[in-house]
Design a protein around this motif. Sequence first.
Motif, mmCIF file in Angstrom:
data_model
loop_
_atom_site.group_PDB
_atom_site.id
_atom_site.type_symbol
_atom_site.label_atom_id
_atom_site.label_comp_id
_atom_site.label_asym_id
_atom_site.label_seq_id
_atom_site.Cartn_x
_atom_site.Cartn_y
_atom_site.Cartn_z
ATOM 1 N N THR A 8 0.797 -1.125 0.027
ATOM 2 C CA THR A 8 -0.024 0.052 -0.143
ATOM 3 C C THR A 8 1.017 1.010 0.103
ATOM 4 N N THR A 37 -8.242 -8.865 2.310
ATOM 5 C CA THR A 37 -7.561 -8.050 1.506
ATOM 6 C C THR A 37 -8.099 -7.503 0.353
ATOM 7 N N THR A 43 -5.948 2.944 2.292
ATOM 8 C CA THR A 43 -5.470 3.366 3.544
ATOM 9 C C THR A 43 -5.071 4.536 3.600
ATOM 10 N N PHE A 78 3.237 2.015 3.612
ATOM 11 C CA PHE A 78 3.822 0.665 4.009
ATOM 12 C C PHE A 78 3.567 -0.291 3.148
ATOM 13 N N TYR A 80 2.889 -4.959 3.131
ATOM 14 C CA TYR A 80 2.681 -6.128 4.172
ATOM 15 C C TYR A 80 2.972 -7.561 3.325
ATOM 16 N N THR A 82 1.283 -11.521 3.371
ATOM 17 C CA THR A 82 0.605 -12.385 4.057
ATOM 18 C C THR A 82 0.324 -13.774 3.152
ATOM 19 N N LEU A 87 -5.607 -9.659 6.156
ATOM 20 C CA LEU A 87 -4.769 -8.932 6.786
ATOM 21 C C LEU A 87 -5.137 -8.907 8.437
ATOM 22 N N ASP A 91 -0.460 -9.602 12.021
ATOM 23 C CA ASP A 91 0.472 -9.502 10.872
ATOM 24 C C ASP A 91 1.500 -8.356 11.154
ATOM 25 N N ILE A 93 3.440 -5.066 9.469
ATOM 26 C CA ILE A 93 3.753 -3.963 8.424
ATOM 27 C C ILE A 93 5.125 -3.561 8.358
ATOM 28 N N THR A 94 5.539 -3.148 7.171
ATOM 29 C CA THR A 94 7.012 -2.563 7.103
ATOM 30 C C THR A 94 6.899 -1.370 6.491
ATOM 31 N N SER A 107 9.790 -2.438 10.956
ATOM 32 C CA SER A 107 8.544 -3.386 10.613
ATOM 33 C C SER A 107 7.624 -3.100 12.195
ATOM 34 N N LEU A 110 0.454 -5.008 13.859
ATOM 35 C CA LEU A 110 -0.925 -4.396 13.951
ATOM 36 C C LEU A 110 -1.687 -4.417 14.971
#
Length: 121
Positions: A8, A37, A43, A78, A80, A82, A87, A91, A93-94, A107, A110
């Motif tokens: 995203t 997802t 987002t 960010f 992610y 999966t 999601l 999980d 996120i980076t 990282s 959530l």
Amino acid sequence: MNKLLLATALIAGAAEARPRDIPVATPDGKAVSCLQTTRIRETRVRSDSVIDFYTSGGKVYRNTLPNSCPSLGFEEKFAYTTSTSQLCNVDIITVLQSGGGLSRGASCGLGMFQPVQLAKK
């Protein structure tokens, strides 16, 4: 096992550190642990610890991370990975950092996805 990489990338406005108003969010139902997802349409990173997920059907889910995620609010993007079509609050996120291309930053985990009604401006 195939991993699905979903990124995203939200690049909103000038990339400068600035305080911003986080829209007031009123809970609109029970928090859920996962979102499909395929239902996530957009987002909006609100800060280093708040992300709003807009889904098909017009619902908004606010995710308040259990810990602040360095540079998330500044970079506003960010990625992610999966292995499922969901999601979830377990999980990671980076943060994607700009500057000479995208690179990986911090990282972070959530939180739960709280359905909300956002206050109108």
